[in-house]
Design a protein around this motif. Sequence first.
Motif, short mmCIF file in Angstrom:
data_model
loop_
_atom_site.label_atom_id
_atom_site.label_comp_id
_atom_site.label_asym_id
_atom_site.label_seq_id
_atom_site.Cartn_x
_atom_site.Cartn_y
_atom_site.Cartn_z
N LEU B 85 21.87 60.47 16.74
CA LEU B 85 21.60 61.91 16.60
C LEU B 85 20.12 62.23 16.45
CD1 LEU B 85 24.50 62.82 14.11
CD2 LEU B 85 24.35 63.41 16.53
N ASN B 86 19.29 61.22 16.44
CA ASN B 86 17.86 61.43 16.23
C ASN B 86 17.30 62.49 17.17
OD1 ASN B 86 15.21 61.16 15.50
ND2 ASN B 86 14.89 59.20 16.56
N GLY B 87 16.64 63.49 16.59
CA GLY B 87 16.04 64.55 17.40
C GLY B 87 16.97 65.71 17.67
N SER B 88 18.20 65.63 17.17
CA SER B 88 19.17 66.70 17.45
C SER B 88 18.94 67.90 16.53
CB SER B 88 20.60 66.20 17.22
OG SER B 88 20.87 65.12 18.06
N THR B 89 19.53 69.02 16.92
CA THR B 89 19.49 70.22 16.09
C THR B 89 20.92 70.69 15.82
OG1 THR B 89 17.42 70.87 17.12
CG2 THR B 89 18.61 72.56 15.91
N LEU B 90 21.19 70.94 14.55
CA LEU B 90 22.49 71.49 14.17
C LEU B 90 22.40 73.01 14.23
CD1 LEU B 90 25.38 71.07 12.95
CD2 LEU B 90 24.29 71.29 10.70
N HIS B 91 23.26 73.59 15.08
CA HIS B 91 23.28 75.06 15.24
C HIS B 91 24.62 75.59 14.78
CE1 HIS B 91 19.62 75.93 17.45
NE2 HIS B 91 19.84 74.86 18.22
N PHE B 92 24.65 76.91 14.59
CA PHE B 92 25.94 77.61 14.43
C PHE B 92 25.97 78.67 15.51
CE2 PHE B 92 29.12 80.51 12.91
CZ PHE B 92 30.05 79.69 12.29
N SER B 105 21.63 67.82 21.36
CA SER B 105 20.97 66.53 21.24
C SER B 105 20.22 66.17 22.52
CB SER B 105 22.01 65.43 20.94
OG SER B 105 21.41 64.16 21.06
N PRO B 106 18.99 65.74 22.40
CA PRO B 106 18.25 65.32 23.60
C PRO B 106 18.76 64.00 24.16
CG PRO B 106 16.97 64.85 21.63
CD PRO B 106 18.20 65.59 21.18
N ARG B 107 19.63 63.34 23.43
CA ARG B 107 20.10 62.02 23.87
C ARG B 107 21.45 62.09 24.57
NH1 ARG B 107 20.13 57.11 20.45
NH2 ARG B 107 20.58 56.38 22.54
N VAL B 108 22.03 63.27 24.68
CA VAL B 108 23.33 63.37 25.33
C VAL B 108 23.19 63.18 26.83
CG1 VAL B 108 25.19 64.96 25.93
CG2 VAL B 108 24.43 64.77 23.57
N GLU B 123 18.50 54.92 26.18
CA GLU B 123 17.15 54.75 25.63
C GLU B 123 17.13 55.16 24.15
OE1 GLU B 123 17.01 58.17 28.58
OE2 GLU B 123 17.84 56.18 28.50
N PRO B 124 16.40 54.42 23.35
CA PRO B 124 16.55 54.53 21.91
C PRO B 124 16.00 55.80 21.27
CG PRO B 124 14.79 53.01 22.45
CD PRO B 124 15.44 53.39 23.75
N ALA B 125 14.97 56.40 21.82
CA ALA B 125 14.34 57.47 21.04
C ALA B 125 14.13 58.73 21.86
CB ALA B 125 12.99 56.99 20.50
N PRO B 126 14.31 59.88 21.26
CA PRO B 126 13.97 61.13 21.92
C PRO B 126 12.47 61.36 21.81
CG PRO B 126 14.70 61.57 19.72
CD PRO B 126 14.76 60.08 19.90
#
Lengths: 387, 134
Positions: B85-92, B105-108, B123-126
Amino acid sequence: MIRQKSRPDPAAPADYGDPCGEAAAVHASAGLFALSDRLVFLKGADAANFLHTLSSNDIKSLAPGRGAESLFLTARGKIRMPFTAWAFPGHVAVQIAGDLLDSFVSLIESSVVMEDVALDEQPDAPRMFHLAGPAHAEVLKSLSLPDFLLSSSPLEGEEAPVRRSVVSERDILIFSRDRTVERGVDIAVPESRADEWHAAARSAVEKFGGRLCGAIAEDILRIEAGIPKFGVDYTADHLPQEASREEIAVSFTKGCYTGQEVVARINTYGGVNRRLVGLVSDGPPACPGDPVFRDGKPADREVQSPTLQSQKIPGGNFLHGALGAGSVTSAARSIKFSRAVALALVSKGSFDPGTRLRIGSPDGPAAVVVDIARQGSLASAAASKIA
Amino acid sequence: MTEQTAETKPAPFIRVSDEAAKWIGIFHTEQKLDPADYAFRVGVKAGGCSGFEYVMRMDRPKPEDRVFEHNGAKVVVDEKSLRLLNGSTLHFIMKYQGAGFTILSPRVAATCGCGTSVSFKSEPAPSTSTAPPG
């Protein structure tokens, strides 16, 4: 990592001098096979649910003592690997072909995130055998091992007598599993006792007129039973419905799993363009790679592609089926039915049961198509007169 | 763009949007959960059509969790989930067909048709050019 990975593969010998005699012994009495399969134990509160959400069959609903074949798929629905899950109280045993063990372990280790799941290291990882034939229950009894019908207590909600999938006796596990047209069991014996047990089992089998069976006899018998092998008859290039595994290894009511969208869409809206089928013929045995014809045309012509080349697959064989060079994937002469039997990958329009095809050339030996999605259908067709 | 080295690479993080923080507070109130004892857990587990599913629920924090706070809302993530989840943003988000928390998530790499299941890029990191929320 699990310790089984470092164990040398106890590959079964090709034969014990007479592969046809070995196969015949299974039909007449009993045969004992050394399997390359591995047994891996997944422990943790989420083990069954974890396998359930990752694979194609309903693992979560298995009562302790029950088993099911299942498939790991890619997101596009292609088969990554088949396995069999056996439910135990508190853990799940996964039976998988030896050459797929590393891939299985990698998949599990890369998929576990929040779940309470761990690969259980077995200090004395079991070696797998298969015992089949009409005398297999007598052989089990002479080895002081229980036969299912005689020994199993019913599961909750079931009436006795019940044929259980798994019976545990001392430290030996016995799994009900038919790998031939004869009833049989897979037997897992701790490695430290495997040689001693195998010697005792050999004596017991021979006492009843049975024999040790090698890999060639195993292959003859599985083709005769219409049981496809991953890496030989179907590969990671195939969808479950193309490999005719949907009846045995897919649940269409269990909910989401990786690859489910594609598999469900095929089931709902239409079929596949190629399918693995059984062939029964009164002609000479076919060879893997033989082309299959219908009405003088190659039965795989609709799925030929100039961009596809013969594909190297595990085991050193070449799979031709859908790639234009041929369609038969496995072939043998059935000892029991005295007929040629084969598995073949053929295109739409040629895989309907009862379709008459020609093997090898447009005027080659005639063969009748049999759907192999249900185990036993090829043997039933081979036992009946070809129309 | 800041050059990243092993020494300067920021710790994995997730962001919490203003709206998500507000609704975490509302859920605390509605479910009568003491914010001192309960936080909003975000995680990942195997499942769904694409391989992984998000886990979101009110939960008691564990000592090994990473905690992210925004506008008084506390979000906890276990270490293994945070790697994905690194670099993700939790939204509502609020839509005509329902409202709820969602993760960008930038990793999706892909999502399934119903949108509840995702697969992640290997790839490991956003991108780490943006500093983690303060």
